[in-house]
Design a protein around this motif. Structure first.
Motif, PDB file in Angstrom:
ATOM      1  N   MET A  61      -1.957  -3.515  -5.770  1.00  0.00           N
ATOM      2  CA  MET A  61      -2.834  -2.443  -6.550  1.00  0.00           C
ATOM      3  C   MET A  61      -2.138  -2.390  -8.094  1.00  0.00           C
ATOM      4  O   MET A  61      -0.823  -2.833  -8.194  1.00  0.00           O
ATOM      5  CB  MET A  61      -2.879  -1.224  -6.016  1.00  0.00           C
ATOM      6  CG  MET A  61      -3.375  -1.215  -4.518  1.00  0.00           C
ATOM      7  SD  MET A  61      -5.113  -1.524  -4.654  1.00  0.00           S
ATOM      8  CE  MET A  61      -5.830   0.122  -5.240  1.00  0.00           C
ATOM      9  N   THR A  74       0.941  -1.182   0.093  1.00  0.00           N
ATOM     10  CA  THR A  74       0.144   0.119   0.081  1.00  0.00           C
ATOM     11  C   THR A  74       0.694   1.106   0.143  1.00  0.00           C
ATOM     12  O   THR A  74       2.218   1.298   0.273  1.00  0.00           O
ATOM     13  CB  THR A  74      -0.756   0.032   1.336  1.00  0.00           C
ATOM     14  OG1 THR A  74      -1.833   1.245   1.092  1.00  0.00           O
ATOM     15  CG2 THR A  74      -0.354  -0.045   2.579  1.00  0.00           C
ATOM     16  N   TRP A  92      -4.497   4.839   9.758  1.00  0.00           N
ATOM     17  CA  TRP A  92      -4.896   3.577   9.080  1.00  0.00           C
ATOM     18  C   TRP A  92      -4.902   2.698  10.240  1.00  0.00           C
ATOM     19  O   TRP A  92      -5.838   1.615  10.325  1.00  0.00           O
ATOM     20  CB  TRP A  92      -3.991   3.191   8.144  1.00  0.00           C
ATOM     21  CG  TRP A  92      -4.412   3.746   6.593  1.00  0.00           C
ATOM     22  CD1 TRP A  92      -4.451   5.096   6.204  1.00  0.00           C
ATOM     23  CD2 TRP A  92      -4.363   3.029   5.503  1.00  0.00           C
ATOM     24  NE1 TRP A  92      -4.777   5.131   5.019  1.00  0.00           N
ATOM     25  CE2 TRP A  92      -4.679   4.006   4.525  1.00  0.00           C
ATOM     26  CE3 TRP A  92      -4.575   1.561   5.303  1.00  0.00           C
ATOM     27  CZ2 TRP A  92      -5.005   3.719   3.082  1.00  0.00           C
ATOM     28  CZ3 TRP A  92      -4.519   1.295   3.937  1.00  0.00           C
ATOM     29  CH2 TRP A  92      -5.214   2.172   3.039  1.00  0.00           C
ATOM     30  N   ASP A 111      -6.787   3.091  -1.574  1.00  0.00           N
ATOM     31  CA  ASP A 111      -6.205   1.828  -1.229  1.00  0.00           C
ATOM     32  C   ASP A 111      -7.053   0.930  -0.125  1.00  0.00           C
ATOM     33  O   ASP A 111      -7.008  -0.491  -0.128  1.00  0.00           O
ATOM     34  CB  ASP A 111      -4.898   1.878  -0.567  1.00  0.00           C
ATOM     35  CG  ASP A 111      -3.643   2.220  -1.815  1.00  0.00           C
ATOM     36  OD1 ASP A 111      -4.142   2.838  -2.867  1.00  0.00           O
ATOM     37  OD2 ASP A 111      -2.488   2.306  -1.493  1.00  0.00           O
ATOM     38  N   LYS A 112      -7.770   1.574   0.463  1.00  0.00           N
ATOM     39  CA  LYS A 112      -8.704   0.942   1.616  1.00  0.00           C
ATOM     40  C   LYS A 112      -9.668   0.013   0.726  1.00  0.00           C
ATOM     41  O   LYS A 112     -10.164  -0.960   1.250  1.00  0.00           O
ATOM     42  CB  LYS A 112      -9.354   2.107   2.316  1.00  0.00           C
ATOM     43  CG  LYS A 112      -8.531   2.854   3.252  1.00  0.00           C
ATOM     44  CD  LYS A 112      -9.172   3.642   4.264  1.00  0.00           C
ATOM     45  CE  LYS A 112      -8.434   4.371   5.168  1.00  0.00           C
ATOM     46  NZ  LYS A 112      -9.076   5.177   6.210  1.00  0.00           N
ATOM     47  N   LEU A 157      -7.947  -2.990   0.127  1.00  0.00           N
ATOM     48  CA  LEU A 157      -7.671  -3.890   1.349  1.00  0.00           C
ATOM     49  C   LEU A 157      -8.800  -4.563   1.899  1.00  0.00           C
ATOM     50  O   LEU A 157      -8.859  -5.477   2.309  1.00  0.00           O
ATOM     51  CB  LEU A 157      -7.142  -2.813   2.239  1.00  0.00           C
ATOM     52  CG  LEU A 157      -6.861  -3.323   3.577  1.00  0.00           C
ATOM     53  CD1 LEU A 157      -5.886  -4.333   3.688  1.00  0.00           C
ATOM     54  CD2 LEU A 157      -6.107  -2.273   4.680  1.00  0.00           C
ATOM     55  N   GLU A 214      -7.598  -0.583  -9.515  1.00  0.00           N
ATOM     56  CA  GLU A 214      -8.153   0.612  -8.777  1.00  0.00           C
ATOM     57  C   GLU A 214      -9.476   1.164  -9.312  1.00  0.00           C
ATOM     58  O   GLU A 214      -9.925   0.831 -10.315  1.00  0.00           O
ATOM     59  CB  GLU A 214      -6.933   1.913  -9.211  1.00  0.00           C
ATOM     60  CG  GLU A 214      -5.753   1.668  -8.768  1.00  0.00           C
ATOM     61  CD  GLU A 214      -4.897   2.775  -8.927  1.00  0.00           C
ATOM     62  OE1 GLU A 214      -4.747   3.651  -8.178  1.00  0.00           O
ATOM     63  OE2 GLU A 214      -4.070   3.025  -9.976  1.00  0.00           O
ATOM     64  N   CYS A 242       0.396  -5.536   5.694  1.00  0.00           N
ATOM     65  CA  CYS A 242       0.418  -4.679   5.156  1.00  0.00           C
ATOM     66  C   CYS A 242       1.653  -4.056   5.016  1.00  0.00           C
ATOM     67  O   CYS A 242       2.253  -3.717   5.997  1.00  0.00           O
ATOM     68  CB  CYS A 242      -0.656  -3.643   5.460  1.00  0.00           C
ATOM     69  SG  CYS A 242      -2.261  -3.808   5.245  1.00  0.00           S
ATOM     70  N   TYR A 302       4.557  -0.866   3.579  1.00  0.00           N
ATOM     71  CA  TYR A 302       4.517   0.362   3.017  1.00  0.00           C
ATOM     72  C   TYR A 302       6.126   0.467   2.896  1.00  0.00           C
ATOM     73  O   TYR A 302       6.549   0.590   3.848  1.00  0.00           O
ATOM     74  CB  TYR A 302       3.811   1.546   3.692  1.00  0.00           C
ATOM     75  CG  TYR A 302       4.401   2.947   3.187  1.00  0.00           C
ATOM     76  CD1 TYR A 302       4.298   3.327   1.780  1.00  0.00           C
ATOM     77  CD2 TYR A 302       4.941   3.888   3.935  1.00  0.00           C
ATOM     78  CE1 TYR A 302       4.476   4.360   1.553  1.00  0.00           C
ATOM     79  CE2 TYR A 302       5.221   5.069   3.505  1.00  0.00           C
ATOM     80  CZ  TYR A 302       4.936   5.536   2.021  1.00  0.00           C
ATOM     81  OH  TYR A 302       5.519   6.567   1.506  1.00  0.00           O
TER      82      TYR A 302
END
Length: 276
Positions: free
Chosen positions: A244, A162, A206, A168-169, A172, A276, A188, A190
């Motif tokens: 994604m 993410t 988040w 992005d939620k 998820l 997306e 997750c 990042y």
């Protein structure tokens, strides 16, 4: 009931991916639509008009016969796994694999696509050709891409990359729905590069939003995104990696360099591509 599209060329890699399609259908309480495509050659009928239709009829018949012979083999795989109860329907279509996949997704109301990342004909246009971005972004449903060396195991840990964007939620949340059905932990990741602009407050928000979910967040400072994701998959024992579609260039790299060299941890981990 969820519907899963499974494109196949009946290769070893495709048959391996079929195991994942069956298990995925079991998890989702869904059914599988099996798709096999073939492309007829372009024949200039001005040179042999009398044989024109004969050529096409012969090619179509040979494809149908192969299709008919291969279906029982797939049903045997389902029987061996004790998944003979999964509903299977079949489609044999002339034309481009990509075009027919899109057509099936729309006409059959497909929820997911499951397919292997190697095959005899036409498959590279999905993953490494000029149409990669178009296919992954426009097919409209999540695509589970199964490397040819992947072996199915119970889904206990799902990775999700993410950038902590609000949109992005939605992706998820789709991953969490799958995780709920398998009691899986979602991890997750990042990768915080030197160009990253995500604030600590966003990350904290988040974490608060998902504090009641079986989910963990990892922030890894690095400018080597590919290596960071590969190490994350290995060290965190990821069973499926959800990504994604904005990462489709990275996605292409995974299924060319990594698989060709047979060196990467990620070469045996299925990737769930989320549009997306």
């Amino acid at each position: 009931m969820k519907k899963i599209l499974f494109p196949t060329d009946f290769s070893k890699a495709a048959n391996n991916a079929f195991v994942f399609a069956l298990e995925f259908a079991k998890i989702l309480k869904g059914e599988i639509v099996l798709l096999h495509t073939f492309e007829l050659p372009i024949v200039d009928n001005q040179y042999f008009p009398e044989n024109y239709q004969v050529i096409y009829d012969s090619l179509e018949l040979s494809q149908f016969e192969r299709f008919k012979d291969e279906i029982p083999k797939l049903r045997a795989i389902a029987d061996e796994l004790g998944l003979q109860g999964i509903k299977l329907s079949h489609k044999l279509m002339d034309g481009s694999l990509v075009y027919n996949m899109k057509d099936c997704v729309k006409s059959e109301n497909i929820d997911f696509v499951v397919m292997g990342t190697a095959g005899a004909t036409g498959w590279t246009e999905v993953f490494v050709g000029t149409n990669t971005g178009e296919v992954i972004n426009t097919i409209g449903v999540p695509v589970l891409c199964v490397p040819e060396d992947a072996a199915y195991t119970k889904i206990e840990t799902i990775g999700f990359t993410t950038r902590f964007r609000e949109k992005d939620k939605e992706a998820l949340n789709k991953v969490l729905k799958i995780a709920h059905k398998t009691n899986a932990l979602v991890k997750c990741l990042y990768v915080k590069t030197s160009q990253s602009d995500v604030s600590e407050d966003t990350i904290a928000m988040w974490e608060k939003d998902y504090e009641h979910e079986n989910i963990q967040f990892f922030v890894v400072p690095s400018d080597n995104v590919k290596q960071s994701i590969e190490e994350f998959v290995d060290h965190q024992e990821i069973d499926i990696l959800a990504m994604m579609t904005y990462k489709h260039n990275f996605f292409v790299d995974l299924f060319t360099t990594s698989l060709a060299e047979k060196l990467s941890y990620i070469s045996e981990v299925p990737i769930l591509s989320l549009h997306e």
